[in-house]
Write a protein that holds these residues in place. Sequence first.
Motif, PDB file in Angstrom:
ATOM      1  N   ILE A  40       1.097  -0.996   0.086  1.00  0.00           N
ATOM      2  CA  ILE A  40       0.228   0.206   0.044  1.00  0.00           C
ATOM      3  C   ILE A  40       0.851   0.994  -0.152  1.00  0.00           C
ATOM      4  O   ILE A  40       1.863   1.639   0.857  1.00  0.00           O
ATOM      5  CB  ILE A  40      -0.809   0.420   0.876  1.00  0.00           C
ATOM      6  N   ASN A  41       0.893   2.031  -0.804  1.00  0.00           N
ATOM      7  CA  ASN A  41       1.570   2.985  -1.434  1.00  0.00           C
ATOM      8  C   ASN A  41       1.004   4.540  -1.871  1.00  0.00           C
ATOM      9  O   ASN A  41      -0.415   4.464  -2.620  1.00  0.00           O
ATOM     10  CB  ASN A  41       2.337   3.253  -2.481  1.00  0.00           C
ATOM     11  N   ASP A  42       0.737   5.418  -0.091  1.00  0.00           N
ATOM     12  CA  ASP A  42      -0.420   6.516   0.032  1.00  0.00           C
ATOM     13  C   ASP A  42       0.327   7.517  -0.794  1.00  0.00           C
ATOM     14  O   ASP A  42      -0.455   9.336  -0.710  1.00  0.00           O
ATOM     15  CB  ASP A  42      -1.030   7.079   1.059  1.00  0.00           C
ATOM     16  N   ALA A  89      -8.072  -3.668  -1.234  1.00  0.00           N
ATOM     17  CA  ALA A  89      -7.644  -2.761  -1.895  1.00  0.00           C
ATOM     18  C   ALA A  89      -7.988  -2.809  -2.620  1.00  0.00           C
ATOM     19  O   ALA A  89      -8.258  -4.303  -3.676  1.00  0.00           O
ATOM     20  CB  ALA A  89      -6.421  -2.351  -1.382  1.00  0.00           C
ATOM     21  N   SER A 116      -3.143   3.060  -3.461  1.00  0.00           N
ATOM     22  CA  SER A 116      -2.723   4.296  -3.364  1.00  0.00           C
ATOM     23  C   SER A 116      -3.681   4.532  -2.216  1.00  0.00           C
ATOM     24  O   SER A 116      -3.827   5.073  -1.137  1.00  0.00           O
ATOM     25  CB  SER A 116      -3.201   4.972  -4.567  1.00  0.00           C
ATOM     26  N   SER A 117      -4.875   3.476  -1.872  1.00  0.00           N
ATOM     27  CA  SER A 117      -6.079   3.692  -0.655  1.00  0.00           C
ATOM     28  C   SER A 117      -6.278   2.146  -0.667  1.00  0.00           C
ATOM     29  O   SER A 117      -6.028   1.314  -0.972  1.00  0.00           O
ATOM     30  CB  SER A 117      -7.060   4.371  -1.207  1.00  0.00           C
ATOM     31  N   TYR A 118      -7.650   1.587   0.455  1.00  0.00           N
ATOM     32  CA  TYR A 118      -7.878   0.502   1.062  1.00  0.00           C
ATOM     33  C   TYR A 118      -8.705   0.694   1.715  1.00  0.00           C
ATOM     34  O   TYR A 118      -9.165   1.970   1.546  1.00  0.00           O
ATOM     35  CB  TYR A 118      -6.380  -0.135   1.652  1.00  0.00           C
ATOM     36  N   TRP A 132       3.511   1.815   8.731  1.00  0.00           N
ATOM     37  CA  TRP A 132       3.375   3.118   7.827  1.00  0.00           C
ATOM     38  C   TRP A 132       4.709   3.671   8.687  1.00  0.00           C
ATOM     39  O   TRP A 132       5.286   3.416   9.383  1.00  0.00           O
ATOM     40  CB  TRP A 132       2.944   4.606   8.311  1.00  0.00           C
TER      41      TRP A 132
END
Length: 184
Positions: A40-42, A89, A116-118, A132
């Motif tokens: 997961i990469n925001d 996601a 980018s989100s979940y 994180w």
Amino acid sequence: MQSDTDWAVEAVQHASSAPDFAIQKLLSGTHRKLLTLVVINDGARVLLGLKKRGFGAGFYNGFGGKVDPGETIEEAAQRELQEEACITAELKDAGVLVFVFDDQPQPWEVHVFTASSYVGEPAETDEMRPQWFTHTDVPFDSMWADDLIWYPYLLRHEYFRGVFAFRQTTKLAWHTMLPPSPDS
């Protein structure tokens, strides 16, 4: 018909520095263990998990694992993300990594996804403890040696392909990164 990762065989065949065990295992036609990995990469941070047990214990990694019979690669990635981080996601293909170990019977083919989100709240499970990290604080010293090589592609949202050869499971002996295939 060629498999999606015949490029890995070609890469070791054309690399004069590839270790013999990597060449032999990839050319042998041994069935590859099919695995997934989700990061997961925001945009400013990545969600990684500290592996608590099993293969890779003590390392930070994305969330993933083996593809079960009857599952698609993406279904397996979704299942593993839910099992290991308690979230779901919308996944995007990020790349493919092929790993060859001198002390493992079969090469691994790892399909990497990003989101980018979940949905849900990341939670600790019996296997992983989510945490994180900002892009500048990714804990590479507590991750697999190959991560330092391919993570920059992931963080730049560039599709990637790579082949990695390890000795004694954790010692990176050789690697190559390849340009994306024309259809990726």
